[in-house]
Design an enzyme around this catalytic site. Structure first.
Site, PDB file in Angstrom:
ATOM      1  N   ARG A 196       0.943  -1.166   0.034  1.00 44.66           N
ATOM      2  CA  ARG A 196       0.038  -0.169   0.011  1.00 44.66           C
ATOM      3  C   ARG A 196       0.980   1.131  -0.113  1.00 44.66           C
ATOM      4  NH1 ARG A 196      -4.157  -0.366   4.968  1.00 44.66           N
ATOM      5  NH2 ARG A 196      -5.287  -1.356   3.807  1.00 44.66           N
TER       6      ARG A 196
ATOM      7  N   ARG B 208      -1.728   6.361   9.441  1.00 44.21           N
ATOM      8  CA  ARG B 208      -2.191   6.126   8.435  1.00 44.21           C
ATOM      9  C   ARG B 208      -2.004   6.986   7.235  1.00 44.21           C
ATOM     10  NH1 ARG B 208      -5.010  -0.042   8.116  1.00 44.21           N
ATOM     11  NH2 ARG B 208      -4.135  -0.806   9.823  1.00 44.21           N
TER      12      ARG B 208
ATOM     13  N   LYS C 163      -4.035   1.296  14.706  1.00 40.34           N
ATOM     14  CA  LYS C 163      -4.466   2.327  13.568  1.00 40.34           C
ATOM     15  C   LYS C 163      -4.388   3.111  14.546  1.00 40.34           C
ATOM     16  CE  LYS C 163      -7.579  -1.299  11.440  1.00 40.34           C
ATOM     17  NZ  LYS C 163      -8.662  -1.252  10.651  1.00 40.34           N
TER      18      LYS C 163
ATOM     19  N   LYS D 154      -6.738   7.032  12.196  1.00 43.89           N
ATOM     20  CA  LYS D 154      -6.807   7.249  10.938  1.00 43.89           C
ATOM     21  C   LYS D 154      -6.756   8.872  11.136  1.00 43.89           C
ATOM     22  CE  LYS D 154      -8.019   3.104   8.862  1.00 43.89           C
ATOM     23  NZ  LYS D 154      -9.353   2.567   8.616  1.00 43.89           N
TER      24      LYS D 154
ATOM     25  N   CYS E 251     -14.673  -2.935  -0.085  1.00 36.88           N
ATOM     26  CA  CYS E 251     -12.963  -3.275   0.042  1.00 36.88           C
ATOM     27  C   CYS E 251     -12.908  -4.562  -0.802  1.00 36.88           C
ATOM     28  CB  CYS E 251     -13.132  -3.467   1.658  1.00 36.88           C
ATOM     29  SG  CYS E 251     -14.005  -5.608   1.777  1.00 36.88           S
TER      30      CYS E 251
ATOM     31  N   CYS F   6      -8.105 -10.681   1.034  1.00 40.66           N
ATOM     32  CA  CYS F   6      -8.102 -10.240   2.353  1.00 40.66           C
ATOM     33  C   CYS F   6      -8.433 -11.427   2.891  1.00 40.66           C
ATOM     34  CB  CYS F   6      -9.273  -9.444   2.502  1.00 40.66           C
ATOM     35  SG  CYS F   6      -9.158  -9.102   3.892  1.00 40.66           S
TER      36      CYS F   6
ATOM     37  N   CYS G  27     -16.247  -8.179   5.497  1.00 37.48           N
ATOM     38  CA  CYS G  27     -16.362  -8.394   7.088  1.00 37.48           C
ATOM     39  C   CYS G  27     -16.631  -7.122   7.907  1.00 37.48           C
ATOM     40  CB  CYS G  27     -14.463  -9.263   7.727  1.00 37.48           C
ATOM     41  SG  CYS G  27     -13.431  -8.464   8.275  1.00 37.48           S
TER      42      CYS G  27
ATOM     43  N   CYS H  95     -13.433  -1.790   6.232  1.00 35.04           N
ATOM     44  CA  CYS H  95     -12.463  -0.730   6.009  1.00 35.04           C
ATOM     45  C   CYS H  95     -13.277   0.011   4.939  1.00 35.04           C
ATOM     46  CB  CYS H  95     -11.397  -1.715   5.101  1.00 35.04           C
ATOM     47  SG  CYS H  95      -9.896  -3.058   6.311  1.00 35.04           S
TER      48      CYS H  95
HETATM   49 FE1  SF4 Z   1     -10.843  -7.481   4.396  1.00 33.61          FE
HETATM   50 FE2  SF4 Z   1     -12.663  -6.924   5.675  1.00 33.61          FE
HETATM   51 FE3  SF4 Z   1     -11.301  -5.108   5.658  1.00 33.61          FE
HETATM   52 FE4  SF4 Z   1     -12.729  -6.415   3.929  1.00 33.61          FE
HETATM   53  S1  SF4 Z   1     -13.763  -4.839   5.527  1.00 33.61           S
HETATM   54  S2  SF4 Z   1     -10.819  -5.082   3.472  1.00 33.61           S
HETATM   55  S3  SF4 Z   1     -12.887  -7.754   4.170  1.00 33.61           S
HETATM   56  S4  SF4 Z   1     -10.449  -6.902   6.554  1.00 33.61           S
END
Ligand code: SF4
Length: 565
Positions: free
Chosen positions: A76, A145, A215, A217, A436, A442, A481, A485
């Site tokens: 990244r 970040r 983290k 932000k 995401c 991931c 998930c 993100c």
């Molecule tokens: Fe991975 Fe969950 Fe972040 Fe999506 S939201 S990139 S599945 S950690």
């Protein structure tokens, strides 16, 4: 402060890492195709995640034996405010082809990601990024970040320049001082200076020995354009403008999206207003806030280590008092200014100096050539021909800047030749959708996200069209998930992967990102997401107040009333 005996495993890894070195130096030179689990943690503050191709987990060799994990890295690049030159953008396009999976991803925090980089190529990929004078250092891990900032390239207006300067200052100020990154990734291929005897510690005045608990932000924006989702940041600066000058900033603290559904002690949070400060106080106040989190954030339980939990546990007044103690003076109450709007910056716009800028929507942020849609080749052609600077947006898209109006027709032609649609050819629901990556890269993904969202938007467009609602600005964020993100808890509609193929639907947030949605329905199969929303959209069409957005309507009625009908 945390009892040393109770520190989480990651805290111990950081303590023993010799300022983020650990065994990365020797491991990166070895022939093994992956890093050990401790090193996985130490890769993160250097801007990388070790992943494996989850589509290939069940793959077999010719003799029927399991192939095992196919390791690869995500790399990244940290780009404050998403500001990248044509050369930097083109270099990333080259790097994704040389070392990655042929695609380049624009992140939800205005950065680039290379995916699918095998360990043997990691150093070359990182060196290629650094040769463009960008870095991956600090892009992931327990530190500050990428600093986000409204990317609108407005000229002859000090407001936008000052916000970007503040973003750059914050990025610089909160970059770790450890020289580990340089030693491990930027030395030549013959070896590194990684043995413990040669290691020289440097002072980390902000991060200390163990960096931050989790983290962190930051973001900066204007009230009328919350395109960086300021309420989801640990620390946000909302510019207050009078007579075209930034006269101060409202400081927002404690936003954060990640949750663990099985742990009731975790929750998503929108930031709270802390204080109103003068522009020259930004870095000092940020440092005080970061140090309070450094010293009092939870280092025992990573699930509760974000600053939102510290603020929740202490209350905003006690948190403010501690920040004032660290800062050395009291801070005024917040200004009345608040977020009022959002803009995705897509389409052609005047930039204030006779030139134009063009925002191009990149669906789910993935720059690739697929079928008739050749975004990668199209962008490469434009950047090579015109060399214009770019900005990456928080909605995973790109802005081409400094365009001479006489070139507009040619650029439109080139976009059409590459199948790239412009603002008037895209619905608002697609323009305001983000996802995401989730599968296959991931390691935490439970459901599809990037690969699923375009199809869900296709269905949603059909539904909205039937109801005559296509002109509504409805923001849809999807994640694979609950880690969140792509900030799924604040838009009009959030789809959050919950279990294999099933999502939790959140409603009642808004495109402006000022409040949390609520769970409308849990465990909805991917193919039933739009079907589940249909009655709510119908109800919205029939019962909304004049000018009421979908999110505002859902928030006004609430879950029970929506369900009742
Ligand atoms: Fe991975 Fe969950 Fe972040 Fe999506 S939201 S990139 S599945 S950690």
């Amino acid at each position: 402060m945390t009892d040393a005996a109770k520190l989480s495993k990651v805290e111990h890894i950081k303590i023993e890492s010799r300022q983020l070195r650990g065994s990365l130096g020797s491991e990166i030179m070895s022939d093994v195709d992956h890093f050990c689990s401790d090193s996985e943690q130490l890769l993160k503050p250097h801007g990388m995640y070790q992943q494996d191709d989850r589509d290939e987990r069940k793959a077999k060799n010719a003799d029927g034996t399991a192939k095992g994990k196919q390791y690869m890295m995500m790399v990244r690049t940290r780009i404050p405010g998403g500001r990248a030159s044509a050369a930097q953008f083109l270099a990333h396009l080259d790097l994704c082809e040389q070392y990655g999976n042929d695609t380049l991803r624009i992140t939800t925090r205005q950065g680039f990601q290379l995916h699918g980089v095998i360990k043997d190529n990691l150093k070359a990929a990182v060196q290629g990024i650094n040769r463009t004078l960008l870095t991956t250092k600090g892009a992931c891990g327990d530190n500050n970040r990428n600093v986000m900032c409204c990317p609108a390239p407005i000229k002859n207006n000090t407001v936008f320049d000052e916000m970007q300067v503040a973003a750059d200052q914050l990025a610089e100020h909160f970059t770790a001082k450890s020289t580990a990154y340089h030693e491990i990734f930027l030395t030549d291929e013959s070896g590194t200076t990684q043995n413990a005897a040669e290691w020289q510690p440097v002072e980390e005045p902000i991060y200390g020995k163990t960096y931050l608990p989790r983290k962190f932000k930051m973001g900066i924006c204007l009230p009328e354009d919350n395109c960086i989702d300021i309420y989801t940041q640990d620390l946000g600066f909302l510019a207050v403008v009078e007579n075209n000058q930034i006269v101060g900033y409202n400081v927002l603290v404690g936003g954060g999206m990640g949750v663990t559904p099985s742990a009731a002690k975790t929750f998503p949070a929108v930031a709270k207003k802390l204080a109103y400060i003068q522009p020259d106080q930004v870095v000092g106040v940020a440092e005080a806030i970061v140090k309070v989190q450094r010293d009092f954030g939870n280092r025992e339980d990573r699930k509760r280590a974000r600053m939102k939990y510290l603020i929740h546990d202490w209350g905003i007044e006690a948190f403010k008092a501690k920040v004032e103690e660290y800062y050395g003076q009291s801070l005024p109450a917040p200004h009345a200014a608040d977020v009022t709007g959002v803009d995705d910056h897509i389409g052609w716009h005047e930039q204030g100096d006779g030139k134009l800028f063009l925002g191009i929507n990149i669906e789910t942020g993935r720059i690739k050539d697929e079928g008739e849609l050749r975004i990668k080749t199209g962008l490469r052609t434009l950047l090579k021909k015109y060399g214009m600077p770019t900005r990456l947006t928080a909605l995973q898209s790109v802005i081409l800047c400094d365009i001479d109006p006489k070139d507009k027709a040619d650029i439109n032609q080139l976009l059409a030749e590459h199948g790239i649609k412009q603002d008037h050819e895209l619905t608002l629901v697609r323009r305001y959708s983000i996802a995401c990556p989730a599968f296959p890269t991931c390691g935490l993904s439970i459901t599809e996200s990037e690969r699923a969202l375009p199809g869900v938007i296709d269905q949603l467009e059909v539904e909205l069209s039937k109801l005559g609602l296509l002109a509504e600005k409805i923001a849809v964020h999807m994640t694979g998930c609950p880690n969140g993100c792509a900030r799924p808890y604040t838009p009009d509609i959030g789809f959050v992967g919950k279990t294999l193929g099933k999502y939790t639907i959140f409603l009642g947030g808004n495109a402006e990102g000022t409040r949390l949605g609520f769970i409308y329905q849990d465990l909805v199969p991917q193919e039933e997401l739009v079907k589940t929303l249909s009655p709510v959209l119908l109800q919205y069409k029939a019962e909304r107040k004049p000018g009421e957005s979908f999110g505002d309507f859902c928030a006004r009625l609430g879950k029970e009333a929506l369900k009742a009908e």
